[in-house]
Scaffold this motif. Sequence first.
Motif, PDB file in Angstrom:
ATOM      1  N   SER A  99       0.844  -1.198   0.000  1.00  0.00           N
ATOM      2  CA  SER A  99       0.000   0.000   0.000  1.00  0.00           C
ATOM      3  C   SER A  99       0.878   1.247   0.000  1.00  0.00           C
ATOM      4  O   SER A  99       1.874   1.307   0.717  1.00  0.00           O
ATOM      5  CB  SER A  99      -0.896   0.028   1.242  1.00  0.00           C
ATOM      6  OG  SER A  99      -1.753  -1.091   1.266  1.00  0.00           O
ATOM      7  N   ALA A 100       0.485   2.235  -0.811  1.00  0.00           N
ATOM      8  CA  ALA A 100       1.271   3.466  -0.871  1.00  0.00           C
ATOM      9  C   ALA A 100       0.401   4.593  -1.408  1.00  0.00           C
ATOM     10  O   ALA A 100      -0.658   4.355  -1.993  1.00  0.00           O
ATOM     11  CB  ALA A 100       2.505   3.287  -1.749  1.00  0.00           C
ATOM     12  N   VAL A 101       0.896   5.813  -1.205  1.00  0.00           N
ATOM     13  CA  VAL A 101       0.197   7.006  -1.676  1.00  0.00           C
ATOM     14  C   VAL A 101       1.136   7.788  -2.597  1.00  0.00           C
ATOM     15  O   VAL A 101       2.245   8.148  -2.198  1.00  0.00           O
ATOM     16  CB  VAL A 101      -0.233   7.897  -0.492  1.00  0.00           C
ATOM     17  CG1 VAL A 101      -0.841   9.203  -0.995  1.00  0.00           C
ATOM     18  CG2 VAL A 101      -1.221   7.150   0.397  1.00  0.00           C
ATOM     19  N   LEU A 102       0.688   7.997  -3.820  1.00  0.00           N
ATOM     20  CA  LEU A 102       1.432   8.817  -4.785  1.00  0.00           C
ATOM     21  C   LEU A 102       1.175  10.293  -4.492  1.00  0.00           C
ATOM     22  O   LEU A 102       0.017  10.712  -4.385  1.00  0.00           O
ATOM     23  CB  LEU A 102       0.955   8.487  -6.201  1.00  0.00           C
ATOM     24  CG  LEU A 102       1.500   9.374  -7.327  1.00  0.00           C
ATOM     25  CD1 LEU A 102       2.987   9.150  -7.544  1.00  0.00           C
ATOM     26  CD2 LEU A 102       0.725   9.138  -8.627  1.00  0.00           C
ATOM     27  N   ILE A 103       2.253  11.056  -4.341  1.00  0.00           N
ATOM     28  CA  ILE A 103       2.117  12.500  -4.140  1.00  0.00           C
ATOM     29  C   ILE A 103       2.130  13.157  -5.521  1.00  0.00           C
ATOM     30  O   ILE A 103       3.144  13.096  -6.235  1.00  0.00           O
ATOM     31  CB  ILE A 103       3.263  13.047  -3.267  1.00  0.00           C
ATOM     32  CG1 ILE A 103       3.381  12.249  -1.968  1.00  0.00           C
ATOM     33  CG2 ILE A 103       3.039  14.536  -2.976  1.00  0.00           C
ATOM     34  CD1 ILE A 103       2.128  12.212  -1.125  1.00  0.00           C
ATOM     35  N   ARG A 104       1.022  13.752  -5.916  1.00  0.00           N
ATOM     36  CA  ARG A 104       0.875  14.258  -7.286  1.00  0.00           C
ATOM     37  C   ARG A 104       1.116  15.746  -7.430  1.00  0.00           C
ATOM     38  O   ARG A 104       1.448  16.201  -8.537  1.00  0.00           O
ATOM     39  CB  ARG A 104      -0.525  13.942  -7.828  1.00  0.00           C
ATOM     40  CG  ARG A 104      -0.755  12.482  -8.154  1.00  0.00           C
ATOM     41  CD  ARG A 104      -2.029  12.338  -8.981  1.00  0.00           C
ATOM     42  NE  ARG A 104      -1.977  13.146 -10.177  1.00  0.00           N
ATOM     43  CZ  ARG A 104      -1.501  12.713 -11.349  1.00  0.00           C
ATOM     44  NH1 ARG A 104      -1.082  11.474 -11.485  1.00  0.00           N
ATOM     45  NH2 ARG A 104      -1.460  13.526 -12.380  1.00  0.00           N
ATOM     46  N   ALA A 105       0.907  16.536  -6.375  1.00  0.00           N
ATOM     47  CA  ALA A 105       1.085  17.982  -6.521  1.00  0.00           C
ATOM     48  C   ALA A 105       1.252  18.651  -5.167  1.00  0.00           C
ATOM     49  O   ALA A 105       0.691  18.209  -4.171  1.00  0.00           O
ATOM     50  CB  ALA A 105      -0.106  18.599  -7.253  1.00  0.00           C
ATOM     51  N   LEU A 106       2.034  19.731  -5.173  1.00  0.00           N
ATOM     52  CA  LEU A 106       2.242  20.563  -3.989  1.00  0.00           C
ATOM     53  C   LEU A 106       1.932  22.013  -4.338  1.00  0.00           C
ATOM     54  O   LEU A 106       2.108  22.438  -5.480  1.00  0.00           O
ATOM     55  CB  LEU A 106       3.704  20.552  -3.520  1.00  0.00           C
ATOM     56  CG  LEU A 106       4.467  19.279  -3.249  1.00  0.00           C
ATOM     57  CD1 LEU A 106       5.866  19.650  -2.759  1.00  0.00           C
ATOM     58  CD2 LEU A 106       3.763  18.432  -2.225  1.00  0.00           C
ATOM     59  N   GLU A 107       1.530  22.751  -3.291  1.00  0.00           N
ATOM     60  CA  GLU A 107       1.560  24.210  -3.385  1.00  0.00           C
ATOM     61  C   GLU A 107       2.922  24.639  -2.871  1.00  0.00           C
ATOM     62  O   GLU A 107       3.239  24.439  -1.701  1.00  0.00           O
ATOM     63  CB  GLU A 107       0.456  24.822  -2.514  1.00  0.00           C
ATOM     64  CG  GLU A 107       0.553  26.336  -2.460  1.00  0.00           C
ATOM     65  CD  GLU A 107      -0.568  26.969  -1.645  1.00  0.00           C
ATOM     66  OE1 GLU A 107      -1.591  26.296  -1.424  1.00  0.00           O
ATOM     67  OE2 GLU A 107      -0.390  28.130  -1.245  1.00  0.00           O
ATOM     68  N   PRO A 108       3.777  25.194  -3.740  1.00  0.00           N
ATOM     69  CA  PRO A 108       5.145  25.511  -3.319  1.00  0.00           C
ATOM     70  C   PRO A 108       5.152  26.634  -2.281  1.00  0.00           C
ATOM     71  O   PRO A 108       4.474  27.645  -2.468  1.00  0.00           O
ATOM     72  CB  PRO A 108       5.823  25.992  -4.613  1.00  0.00           C
ATOM     73  CG  PRO A 108       4.874  25.688  -5.728  1.00  0.00           C
ATOM     74  CD  PRO A 108       3.516  25.554  -5.136  1.00  0.00           C
ATOM     75  N   THR A 109       5.892  26.438  -1.194  1.00  0.00           N
ATOM     76  CA  THR A 109       5.990  27.485  -0.171  1.00  0.00           C
ATOM     77  C   THR A 109       7.429  27.760   0.243  1.00  0.00           C
ATOM     78  O   THR A 109       7.741  28.855   0.682  1.00  0.00           O
ATOM     79  CB  THR A 109       5.207  27.096   1.106  1.00  0.00           C
ATOM     80  OG1 THR A 109       5.752  25.883   1.641  1.00  0.00           O
ATOM     81  CG2 THR A 109       3.725  26.907   0.817  1.00  0.00           C
ATOM     82  N   ASP A 110       8.304  26.773   0.127  1.00  0.00           N
ATOM     83  CA  ASP A 110       9.673  26.910   0.623  1.00  0.00           C
ATOM     84  C   ASP A 110      10.683  26.608  -0.484  1.00  0.00           C
ATOM     85  O   ASP A 110      10.568  25.592  -1.155  1.00  0.00           O
ATOM     86  CB  ASP A 110       9.920  25.925   1.779  1.00  0.00           C
ATOM     87  CG  ASP A 110       9.179  26.298   3.043  1.00  0.00           C
ATOM     88  OD1 ASP A 110       7.938  26.338   2.997  1.00  0.00           O
ATOM     89  OD2 ASP A 110       9.844  26.556   4.058  1.00  0.00           O
ATOM     90  N   GLY A 111      11.663  27.496  -0.638  1.00  0.00           N
ATOM     91  CA  GLY A 111      12.714  27.252  -1.626  1.00  0.00           C
ATOM     92  C   GLY A 111      12.251  27.500  -3.051  1.00  0.00           C
ATOM     93  O   GLY A 111      12.655  26.795  -3.976  1.00  0.00           O
ATOM     94  N   LEU A 112      11.433  28.533  -3.230  1.00  0.00           N
ATOM     95  CA  LEU A 112      10.895  28.831  -4.568  1.00  0.00           C
ATOM     96  C   LEU A 112      12.009  29.059  -5.588  1.00  0.00           C
ATOM     97  O   LEU A 112      11.903  28.628  -6.732  1.00  0.00           O
ATOM     98  CB  LEU A 112      10.004  30.078  -4.519  1.00  0.00           C
ATOM     99  CG  LEU A 112       8.545  29.980  -4.066  1.00  0.00           C
ATOM    100  CD1 LEU A 112       7.698  29.277  -5.100  1.00  0.00           C
ATOM    101  CD2 LEU A 112       8.402  29.299  -2.729  1.00  0.00           C
ATOM    102  N   GLY A 113      13.061  29.734  -5.176  1.00  0.00           N
ATOM    103  CA  GLY A 113      14.163  30.014  -6.101  1.00  0.00           C
ATOM    104  C   GLY A 113      14.849  28.744  -6.567  1.00  0.00           C
ATOM    105  O   GLY A 113      15.139  28.575  -7.754  1.00  0.00           O
ATOM    106  N   MET A 114      15.069  27.832  -5.625  1.00  0.00           N
ATOM    107  CA  MET A 114      15.691  26.548  -5.977  1.00  0.00           C
ATOM    108  C   MET A 114      14.804  25.759  -6.921  1.00  0.00           C
ATOM    109  O   MET A 114      15.262  25.187  -7.910  1.00  0.00           O
ATOM    110  CB  MET A 114      15.944  25.758  -4.688  1.00  0.00           C
ATOM    111  CG  MET A 114      16.648  24.451  -4.872  1.00  0.00           C
ATOM    112  SD  MET A 114      18.341  24.647  -5.475  1.00  0.00           S
ATOM    113  CE  MET A 114      19.145  25.304  -4.003  1.00  0.00           C
ATOM    114  N   MET A 115      13.515  25.748  -6.641  1.00  0.00           N
ATOM    115  CA  MET A 115      12.575  25.023  -7.509  1.00  0.00           C
ATOM    116  C   MET A 115      12.536  25.644  -8.900  1.00  0.00           C
ATOM    117  O   MET A 115      12.523  24.928  -9.909  1.00  0.00           O
ATOM    118  CB  MET A 115      11.172  25.042  -6.896  1.00  0.00           C
ATOM    119  CG  MET A 115      11.040  24.165  -5.679  1.00  0.00           C
ATOM    120  SD  MET A 115       9.308  23.920  -5.213  1.00  0.00           S
ATOM    121  CE  MET A 115       9.203  24.962  -3.792  1.00  0.00           C
ATOM    122  N   ALA A 116      12.527  26.963  -8.958  1.00  0.00           N
ATOM    123  CA  ALA A 116      12.470  27.649 -10.252  1.00  0.00           C
ATOM    124  C   ALA A 116      13.691  27.298 -11.095  1.00  0.00           C
ATOM    125  O   ALA A 116      13.595  27.073 -12.304  1.00  0.00           O
ATOM    126  CB  ALA A 116      12.380  29.155 -10.032  1.00  0.00           C
TER     127      ALA A 116
END
Length: 186
Positions: free
Chosen positions: A88-105
Amino acid sequence: MSLNDWLARDAVTVARDLIGARLLVDGVGGTIVETEAYDPADPASHSFGGPRPRNAAMFGPAGRAYVYRIYGAHWCFNIVCDRTRPGSAVLIRALEPTDGLGMMAQRRSTHDPRQLCSGPGKLCQALAIDKALDHAPLDAPPFVLEPGPPPAGVVIGARIGITKGTDTPWRFGLKGSPYLSRPFRQ
DNA sequence: CCAGTGATTCTCT
DNA sequence: GAGAATCACTGGC
């Protein structure tokens, strides 16, 4: 209740309760807004048919990551749960970005916050999740996983991108979020 | 809408 | 071991 005990419940419950939780990898991440549940009796699940080299993490302890490569190009990140039903597992499909926006960009080559984590492959790229984190425990660095307060509204629908089990409504989303991978049908 | 992408797994030998 | 099918996706038309 420890994080691992909280995650050790059945996949559908955990998938629903993860909406609104906070997920960080090395300080980069945000609020989970979309998940899907998979379990070993479900023909759409990688665990259907039993343990294999790729899905070994799904049959391990609850509270670990299951990370796999899809279409030769993208990573997908799951949280292993339900220790009474291995697989059993849960796929994480989406986040609302809040931390490290520059790194993610930088990692995603876009500054559009809606394009950073609005899909399972996108969020793995934004958070630098890859095979090295397969089997990694969620209650230790580089991960931070904190359940959140009950969200204002959760929408439910059929899962995305599968060819079997399409009638099983095991996709969960934060109602009205602009950070979903795709809209939910009414 | 649809092509790219390559690992994984299955089905034969 | 070889050949083939499948794929919990993304980005560009």
